[in-house]
Design an enzyme around this catalytic site. Structure first.
Site: not given
Ligand code: F58
Length: 795
Positions: A351, A530-531, A536, A638, A642
């Protein structure tokens, strides 16, 4: 009385309220109603569960085992109600007792037994496995405390323990008869061919089962979670001598093993406990799997034919050496054959490509806790090196045990989680091993379950879809493409936008009552949830927001597109840079939200304690999905799926599954910006790339200058010096280099959003073309390409 499908739900609820919880309706509190409804629903799931188990035994089918340190399952009541199509009945039954359906659902705590994407993926996979009818078990740990609760104090993240089991939990069945001893430490005794491990410490793993029901209740699989217990829970001798602490010590020690979910793997302290947790999960799962296999088939050589074990990342990678140990040391098979059987049974999902996230263990610690396993790893590595003499990528170098290479060598298939990620695996982390075993790496692009992430969380949109194309999309999401013709119909598009607006109103009302945040539903809801991580790039988002704010102030009478910038996400407690980003966003929000010159056009909100339930509120109400990681860093994502499914176009980089989302929804329905993974690698070699990017973009320079000058932290002007100097200096994640193009993409968003009909069309096309991102499709991919397992519903 048995609660079958024919018993009205209303009666089952009352019966459970009375006989399971000893309350009459007059005295029942909200939790009693939630529990009574949960038990009434659970009764109906149990029927499907028994049938599935029976059919698996009868057919002798291959079973799939998903081993994961995390299952981020969230709430389960609505999931059960929706999958059993009991929504209307549950609503009216509760209404008869004067109870509100949503209030009752909201009483359920989130089971936050995971950190983020990896854990949520495991939960979506369980639901899809049941929907498809593939015989499967999930194996994990029953953490007493899930992911920490997050709140903000003066804008700073504060962590508090989470205690999901404090309130009553309706979904698990304790299995006191299913217990295994798991050992640690001790010594290895070798006598000729016979090798035996004698651990010095042992704990017991006890099983707790949660049934996982699929769509329409056709099938249910089991999530089996292990809890730590002492073998001799109580030292009576110590107690009788008045030493009460020592008397309780064995139990306390054993329980520590399943006490908390690791919030990150970046800190050194507690590493030992983490390794113990990993062996605890894996050891217990393997004993359980082999017990079941023995009862049914016996001959261990048939293991690969009847059992497929998927390792969710390297966390359960000790399964390789443990299986070899059991087969060889305990069951007497040759080492070589044991390795082959283990490899025929195991497969591994990677991952992440982030080097710091690839697990390694110091050989000292590993050898102390698992002395026999260390010998086995050495032997596996030795044999592999013998077969491939030119090999350099060892699982045993630098005094470490490297779980990535170990997993690769011990798996028959290794998969990445998006097309780009899988290709990058072949050229980066696993380049050499891939060249030696070119057939081993395969891709399985992630997906999300449409039951939770559309049908349950966005009932208005689900209703429009069903009334337009029928209900078959729910377990055949590709059918959403039938919506395409409707997108040309202005009347239908109007319905689509009205639904989005209603969802925004609902979210605004909730934000106002839960957090005192007032948002205008006519603004563009721009969401990044998100985290927190530098890759990110939440800081890219807030920098652009600050630059935009400064520009609005320069020209407050222009026709700006009003935006609400929504953030949510947790930072690992020891990740100080990420925590500073949270604080910067909160500080910027405080200043910008109270600026009367700009407040019509720009608002910022960082919602605390992001979890699955909060995502279920935010996703249906989003207009824009922020997927802005540095290309090459996000394995898949993911959340991106969504949002697209729920009609929020993406502003994003060519990273992870964004690439495939853009291919599916069409380039014209996706706001692309930024460097490609290749350009990123190249740019890193350019000297002073960040300084050059800052000099070239006055907007970026101004935003950084304002932060540095303390515009958002007047009481402590130097508060964000760390962030600013990091961006000016190393800027490893290329925030500065991507800023200008991100800015351009955001202005394109502003312009597009003004065209209401055009935007609705784009949003609806995102929904119509996201069918491929169902986790049902992903699971079928694993079943065909990796597990060679079959659905028992289609038989
Ligand atoms: C995530 N990994 C990836 N790890 O970052 C994401 O791109 C992908 O979509 C998702 O897996 C599913 O494939 C992830 O969530 C963790 O949470 C680690 C778990 C172990 C501790 C450190 C974080």
């Amino acid at each position: 009385m048995i609660h079958t499908k024919t018993t009205p739900l209303r009666d089952s609820i009352l019966r459970h309220l009375t006989y399971s919880f000893g309350k009459d309706p007059e005295h029942a509190i909200l939790e009693d109603w939630r529990m009574a409804l949960s038990f009434a629903v659970r009764d109906r799931i149990v029927d499907a569960w028994f049938k599935a188990t029976q059919k698996t035994y009868e057919t002798g089918a291959k079973r799939v085992y998903y081993l994961s340190m995390e299952f981020l399952i969230g709430r389960l009541l609505e999931d059960g109600i929706v999958n059993l199509e009991l929504v209307d009945e549950a609503k009216s039954a509760l209404a008869e007792y004067g109870k509100d359906y949503h209030e009752v659902l909201n009483d359920e705590p989130d089971a936050a037994l995971g950190n983020g994407g990896l854990g949520r993926l495991a939960a979506c996979f369980l639901e899809s496995l049941s929907t498809i009818g593939c015989p499967a078990h999930g194996y994990g740990i029953r953490y007493e405390h899930g992911l920490f609760r997050q709140s903000f104090v003066d804008g700073r993240q504060v962590e508090m323990p989470e205690h999901w089991l404090e309130q009553r939990h309706a979904w698990e069945f304790e299995r006191p008869e299913v217990r295994y001893r798991i050992g640690f430490g001790g010594h290895v005794d070798t006598r000729g061919e016979t090798v035996r491990w004698y651990p010095s410490e042992e704990v017991e793993a006890e099983a707790y089962d949660t049934p996982v029901v699929g769509w329409k209740g056709r099938w249910a699989n089991t999530l089996r979670l292990w809890s730590g217990r002492a073998i001799h829970p109580f030292d009576l001798d110590a107690f009788n001598h008045g030493d009460y602490t020592r008397a309780a010590a064995p139990e306390a020690l054993a329980r520590t093993i399943s006490r908390v979910l690791y919030p990150d793997d970046t800190t050194e302290q507690g590493k030992e406990l983490r390794l113990k947790q990993e062996y605890f999960l894996t050891g217990a799962a393997l004993r359980d799997i082999l017990r079941r296999f023995n009862n049914q088939f016996g001959d261990l050589r048939r293991l690969p034919e009847k059992v497929s074990i998927q390792l969710n990342d390297t966390h359960p990678a000790i399964a390789g050496p443990e299986l070899v140990r059991i087969l060889h040391d305990e069951r007497g098979l040759s080492f070589q054959e044991s390795v082959e059987i283990a490899r025929g049974t195991l497969s591994y999902t990677n991952h992440t490509l982030l080097p710091e996230a690839l697990e390694t263990w110091g050989e000292g610690l590993f050898g102390k806790l698992l002395p026999r396993h260390l010998q086995i790893v050495d032997q596996i590595d030795h044999e592999h090196a013998k077969n491939f003499p030119k090999r350099t990528q060892s699982m045993r170098s630098d005094n470490l045990v490297k779980m990535g290479p170990l997993s690769f060598v011990m798996a028959h298939h290794v998969n990445g989680v998006s097309a780009l990620h899988t290709e990058l695996m072949k050229t980066t982390v696993f380049e050499e091993l891939h060249n030696l075993h070119p057939e081993r790496i395969v891709n399985q692009t992630n997906g999300v379950t449409p039951r939770r992430w559309l049908l349950a969380c966005n009932p208005r949109l689900a209703g429009l879809i069903t009334s337009s194309i029928g209900e078959d999309w729910v377990d055949d999401l590709g059918q959403l493409s039938k919506l395409e013709p409707f997108v040309e119909d202005a009347g239908w598009l109007d319905k689509y936008s009205t639904i989005k607006r209603s969802n925004k109103v609902e979210l605004s009302n909730w934000m106002s009552s839960a957090h005192g945040i007032h948002a205008d539903p006519d603004m563009l809801f721009d969401v990044q949830i998100k985290r927190l991580h530098e890759y990110k790039r939440q800081h890219l988002n807030i920098l652009e927001t600050i630059a935009h704010w400064l520009e609005i102030r320069d020209n407050p009478n222009a026709d700006w597109t009003p935006r609400l910038k929504l953030f949510a996400g947790k930072a690992a407690p020891g990740y100080f840079f990420a925590k500073d980003i949270i604080r910067l966003i909160n500080d910027a929000a405080a200043v910008i939200n109270s600026d009367p010159m700009t407040s019509k056009f720009l608002k910022i909100a960082f919602l605390p304690n992001y979890n699955v339930t909060l995502a279920e509120r935010l996703v249906p109400a989003a207009d824009l999905s922020e997927q802005i990681s540095t290309a090459g860093k996000e394995a898949s994502g993911t959340g991106n799926m969504k949002f697209a499914l729920n009609g929020a176009p993406t502003v994003g980089t060519l990273d992870g599954a964004n690439v495939e989302i853009r291919e599916h929804v069409g380039a014209e329905n996706f706001f692309l910006f930024g460097m490609t993974a290749e350009q990123v690698m190249e740019r890193r070699t350019t000297e002073a790339h960040a300084r050059k990017a800052i000099e070239a973009d006055p907007r970026l320079k101004r935003a950084l200058d304002e932060i540095r000058a303390g515009r958002f932290s007047p009481s402590e002007p130097g508060r964000y010096e760390g962030i600013v100097s990091n961006l000016e200096g190393a800027d490893y994640f290329l925030v500065c280099s991507d800023f200008t193009d991100y800015w351009r993409a955001q202005r394109e968003v502003d312009a597009s959003f003004k065209d209401t009909l055009g935007w609705a069309r784009m949003a609806a096309l995102n929904t119509a073309r996201s069918g491929w991102f169902s986790s049902d499709r992903t699971i079928r991919g694993y079943m065909n390409d990796i597990w060679k397992a079959e659905s028992l519903l289609e038989k």
